[in-house]
Design an enzyme around this catalytic site. Structure first.
Site, mmCIF file in Angstrom:
data_model
loop_
_atom_site.group_PDB
_atom_site.id
_atom_site.type_symbol
_atom_site.label_atom_id
_atom_site.label_comp_id
_atom_site.label_asym_id
_atom_site.label_seq_id
_atom_site.Cartn_x
_atom_site.Cartn_y
_atom_site.Cartn_z
ATOM 1 N N GLU A 331 153.633 95.924 44.475
ATOM 2 C CA GLU A 331 154.584 96.778 45.196
ATOM 3 C C GLU A 331 154.671 96.426 46.684
ATOM 4 O OE1 GLU A 331 152.402 97.703 42.989
ATOM 5 O OE2 GLU A 331 153.040 99.402 41.786
ATOM 6 N N LYS A 444 132.842 109.647 38.921
ATOM 7 C CA LYS A 444 132.590 110.963 39.506
ATOM 8 C C LYS A 444 131.335 111.557 38.885
ATOM 9 C CE LYS A 444 135.661 114.101 41.683
ATOM 10 N NZ LYS A 444 136.770 114.996 41.595
ATOM 11 N N TRP A 449 131.672 111.030 44.471
ATOM 12 C CA TRP A 449 132.193 109.744 44.016
ATOM 13 C C TRP A 449 131.167 108.627 44.190
ATOM 14 C CZ3 TRP A 449 137.921 109.356 46.129
ATOM 15 C CH2 TRP A 449 138.695 110.288 45.435
HETATM 16 P P1 AMP Z 1 148.521 94.034 41.341
HETATM 17 O O1 AMP Z 1 149.734 94.774 41.709
HETATM 18 O O2 AMP Z 1 148.412 93.736 39.888
HETATM 19 O O3 AMP Z 1 148.326 92.818 42.177
HETATM 20 O O4 AMP Z 1 147.279 94.983 41.642
HETATM 21 C C1 AMP Z 1 147.100 95.609 42.873
HETATM 22 C C2 AMP Z 1 145.760 96.280 42.904
HETATM 23 O O5 AMP Z 1 144.713 95.310 42.843
HETATM 24 C C3 AMP Z 1 145.474 97.031 44.184
HETATM 25 O O6 AMP Z 1 146.087 98.295 44.211
HETATM 26 C C4 AMP Z 1 143.957 97.109 44.152
HETATM 27 O O7 AMP Z 1 143.504 98.137 43.284
HETATM 28 C C5 AMP Z 1 143.577 95.786 43.546
HETATM 29 N N1 AMP Z 1 143.208 94.845 44.608
HETATM 30 C C6 AMP Z 1 143.946 93.856 45.126
HETATM 31 N N2 AMP Z 1 143.252 93.174 46.053
HETATM 32 C C7 AMP Z 1 142.028 93.761 46.141
HETATM 33 C C8 AMP Z 1 140.850 93.534 46.930
HETATM 34 N N3 AMP Z 1 140.752 92.550 47.809
HETATM 35 N N4 AMP Z 1 139.813 94.372 46.739
HETATM 36 C C9 AMP Z 1 139.868 95.390 45.853
HETATM 37 N N5 AMP Z 1 140.936 95.643 45.074
HETATM 38 C C10 AMP Z 1 142.011 94.840 45.224
#
Ligand code: AMP
Length: 553
Positions: A331, A444, A449
Site C-alpha cells: 500500500e 497477548k 503484549w
Molecule cells: P507486503 O505488503 O506484503 O509487502 O507486506 C507489508 C508488511 O510486511 C508490513 O505491514 C509489515 O508487517 C511487514 N514488513 C515489511 N518490512 C518489514 C520490516 N523491515 N520489519 C518488520 N516487518 C516488515
C-alpha cells in the site's frame, strides 16, 4: 500568487526516456527463463518498449485497460512495465505463487484484458484460461522457437512476433500524472485480495525518494540486482529507480537460491541487492558452507519482514556488506523507512550501532508516520510507547481498487487522513521506528503484549538456529503463551533446553516461551515471508507442555 515554474506531469515514460538519453549504453542483464544470459542496454530497452506500445495499441489495449503479467524478473517484464504504463494502460503484476483460484479471482477482479506470461507458466495459464472470460489476448513472453506444441491456450501470441511486426516509432502520450499506471494485489489474512492502484505521479515520486542517499542510495555507479520479485510491489520500485539513476540492472530470473545469487553477483559485479530475509538466509548459508567471499557486493536492502540482528552482523562482520533494514508495504509503493545512521551514531561503538540498525529506520521525505493508542490518540515518539502505526504521503494508498474493503483511512485530531498499516511500532525521539509486531501476530499474555519479532530475533542469534517463528498458543489462564518454532541449521544440533537457556536472561521472565518445537522447515507466503497463518494451522492440534502434563520451564 502562483510560482512561475513549468507544470510538467511526472510520468513513468519519462524514467525510461531519461535512462535512454543519459545512460543509453548502461546494461540491463537478465538470466532468462529459457536458460542463458541476455544483455542489452537502456537505449535498446526503450526502443523495444516503444515497439511493444505499438503492439499493444494494435491489440486494442487502451488506457486504462489492465494488462496482467505472470513473470519473473527479466528484460521482457521490464519492457512491459514501461510499454503498458507509458501508453496509459495499467500493468497488473500477478504473483504466480498464489493458488490458481486466487490468480483467477485477481485477474477477473482487475478485468485484465491481456495476459503476458513467462514460459514457466504455460501449464498454469492453460488451467486458468477457461476461468478468465475477460482476457482477450494471451502472450507468451518468448520467441516462436519456444512456443509449446499442442498448447490449449486460446489464440496464443508470441512476444517476439509482436515486436518484430512493429516499428519503434511511438511517442509516449502526455498523460495526467494522477492517472493509474500499475496494480498490485495484497492478500490479507481474511477476505479476498485487495488491489493497490499506483499512479504515475506516486511511482515517479517513490523512485525519487527511494534513490536518496539516506534511502537506498542508488546511483549511476551501482549495479543493482533486485532479489525481490517484480510481482512483489514492483520489485520495491527498483525497475523505476534504476532507470531514474542510471544504475546497471541485473535481473535474476526465477533462480533466487543462494548459489544462483552468489554466481550472478560475482559474474555481474553486483553492488546492491534487495530482498526478504529468507532469500538472504539462503545466500549466507551458501557462502558459509562453501567458504566464499563476495567481491563487489556493498549494500543489501533487507525488508518485507524483520531482519534478524544476527543477519545484520553476519553480512557486516563476515562479508563487509552494509545492511539497509527497510520497512514498507504494498500500500506504500512500498518504501516507508530505511535504517541509516545520523552523524551522531558514527561515534558509537559497534554494539550500540547494531542496536540502531535493528530498528526499521527513519522515514524518507514523502512519508509521515505516527503511532496511535487503543483510544485513537497519537502517542509520543519516546521509543517506549507503542501503538498502531499510521502513515500518510503521496505514495501511500487512500483506498483499494474498486473501493474493496471500504474506506481504510483514519483521521487524527486535526482531521488529517492516515492509512493504518496493521503494524504495531515504537518511534524514538530521533524518529527511528521499530516494528514490534504485525498487529495480528502480537502475542497477548495476561493482558500484556509480547513481541514475536524480538523472540525470533534472539532465537536466530543461536548459532544452531537457521529460522524461527514465535506464535501465541491459547492458554486457559494467560489467554496466550508464546512458543518458538525453529529450524536447525544443516548438520547443527540444539535441544529445546539449550534454546530456552539461550533466551533466558535476554528477555523478561514472563516472555519466556513455554515450549520450543523443531520443524524441518517453516511455511512461507507467496512473497517469501514466514506464514504464521499456515504455521498456526499446522499447529492447531499442538498443546502446551503444561496442558499435556509435561514439565514446564
Ligand atoms: P507486503 O505488503 O506484503 O509487502 O507486506 C507489508 C508488511 O510486511 C508490513 O505491514 C509489515 O508487517 C511487514 N514488513 C515489511 N518490512 C518489514 C520490516 N523491515 N520489519 C518488520 N516487518 C516488515
Amino acid at each position: 500568487m502562483q510560482g512561475l515554474m513549468m507544470d510538467m506531469p511526472l510520468l513513468v515514460s519519462d524514467l525510461i526516456r531519461q535512462a535512454d538519453r543519459h545512460h543509453g549504453v548502461t546494461s540491463i542483464v537478465s538470466r532468462t527463463v529459457e536458460g542463458g544470459r541476455h544483455e542489452y542496454n537502456y537505449r535498446a530497452a526503450h526502443a523495444r518498449a516503444r515497439r511493444l506500445a505499438n503492439a499493444l495499441a494494435r491489440l486494442g489495449v487502451r488506457a486504462p485497460d489492465r494488462v496482467g503479467t505472470l513473470a519473473w524478473n527479466g528484460y521482457r517484464h521490464f519492457e512491459l512495465y514501461y510499454a503498458v504504463a507509458g501508453s496509459g494502460a495499467v500493468i497488473h503484476t500477478i504473483n504466480p505463487r498464489l493458488f490458481p483460484e486466487q490468480i483467477a479471482y485477481i485477474a477477473n477482479h482487475a478485468e485484465d484484458r491481456a495476459l503476458f506470461f513467462d514460459l514457466s507458466f504455460v501449464a498454469l495459464v492453460e488451467k486458468l484460461a477457461p476461468q478468465l472470460p475477460g482476457v482477450k489476448h494471451y502472450v507468451l513472453m518468448s520467441d516462436r522457437a519456444h512456443r509449446p506444441p499442442n498448447c490449449s491456450i486460446p489464440n496464443l501470441l508470441c512476444y517476439e512476433d509482436l515486436l518484430e511486426a512493429e516499428s519503434d516509432d511511438y511517442v509516449w502520450p502526455r498523460l495526467d500524472e494522477r492517472s493509474a499506471c500499475g496494480l498490485c494485489y495484497t492478500s490479507g489474512t481474511t477476505g479476498n485480495p485487495k488491489g493497490v492502484l499506483y499512479a504515475h505521479r506516486s511511482t515517479v515520486l517513490h523512485a525519487y525518494g527511494s534513490s536518496l542517499p539516506d534511502a537506498l542510495n542508488l546511483s549511476a555507479r551501482d549495479v543493482v540486482a533486485p532479489a525481490v520479485a517484480m510481482f512483489h510491489v514492483n520489485a520495491w520500485g527498483l525497475p523505476y529507480s534504476c532507470a531514474l539513476t542510471g544504475a546497471k540492472l541485473v535481473l535474476p530470473g526465477a533462480a533466487l537460491d543462494g548459489k544462483s545469487l552468489y554466481e550472478l553477483f560475482e559474474a555481474e559485479g553486483v553492488t546492491v541487492s534487495a530482498g526478504v530475509p529468507t532469500i538472504w538466509l539462503g545466500l549466507l548459508q551458501h557462502l558459509k558452507a562453501n567458504r566464499l567471499r563476495l567481491s563487489s557486493f556493498k549494500r543489501v536492502v533487507i525488508g518485507g519482514s524483520a531482519c534478524p540482528p544476527a543477519m545484520i552482523r553476519s553480512f557486516e562482520e563476515e562479508y563487509g556488506v552494509q545492511v539497509l533494514h527497510a520497512w514498507g508495504m504494498t500500500e506504500m509503493s512500498p518504501l516507508g523507512s530505511v535504517c541509516t545512521f545520523r552523524a551522531k551514531h558514527l561515534a558509537l561503538d559497534r554494539e550500540e550501532r547494531y542496536a540502531v540498525q535493528n530498528k526499521q529506520g527513519r522515514t524518507i521525505f514523502g512519508v509521515d508516520m505516527r503511532i496511535v493508542g487503543g483510544d485513537g490518540k497519537t502517542l509520543p515518539h519516546d521509543g517506549n510507547a507503542f501503538g498502531d502505526l499510521h502513515v500518510r504521503g503521496p505514495w501511500v494508498t487512500n483506498g483499494y481498487f474498486k473501493g474493496e474493503g471500504g474506506d481504510p483511512l483514519r483521521s487524527d485530531e486535526s482531521g488529517a487522513q492516515w492509512f493504518p498499516t496493521g503494524d504495531v511500532a515504537t518511534i524514538d525521539a530521533d524518529g527511528y521506528m521499530q516494528i514490534t509486531d504485525r498487529s495480528k501476530d502480537v502475542i497477548k499474555s495476561g493482558g500484556e503484549w509480547i513481541s514475536s519479532i524480538e523472540l525470533e530475533n534472539i532465537a536466530v542469534a543461536h548459532p544452531a538456529i537457521a529460522e524461527a517463528a514465535a506464535i501465541g498458543i491459547a492458554h486457559p489462564k494467560w489467554d496466550e503463551r508464546p512458543i518458538v518454532v525453529a529450524v536447525k541449521k544443516p548438520g547443527a544440533e540444539v535441544s529445546r533446553e539449550d534454546l530456552l537457556g539461550f533466551l533466558e536472561g535476554r528477555i523478561a521472565k514472563w516472555w519466556m516461551p513455554d515450549d520450543v518445537v523443531f520443524v524441518a522447515e517453516l511455511p512461507h507466503t507467496a512473497t517469501g515471508k514466514i506464514s504464521k497463518l499456515t504455521l498456526r494451522e499446522q499447529l492447531k492440534d499442538y498443546r502446551l507442555p503444561a496442558e499435556t502434563g509435561a514439565a514446564r520451564k
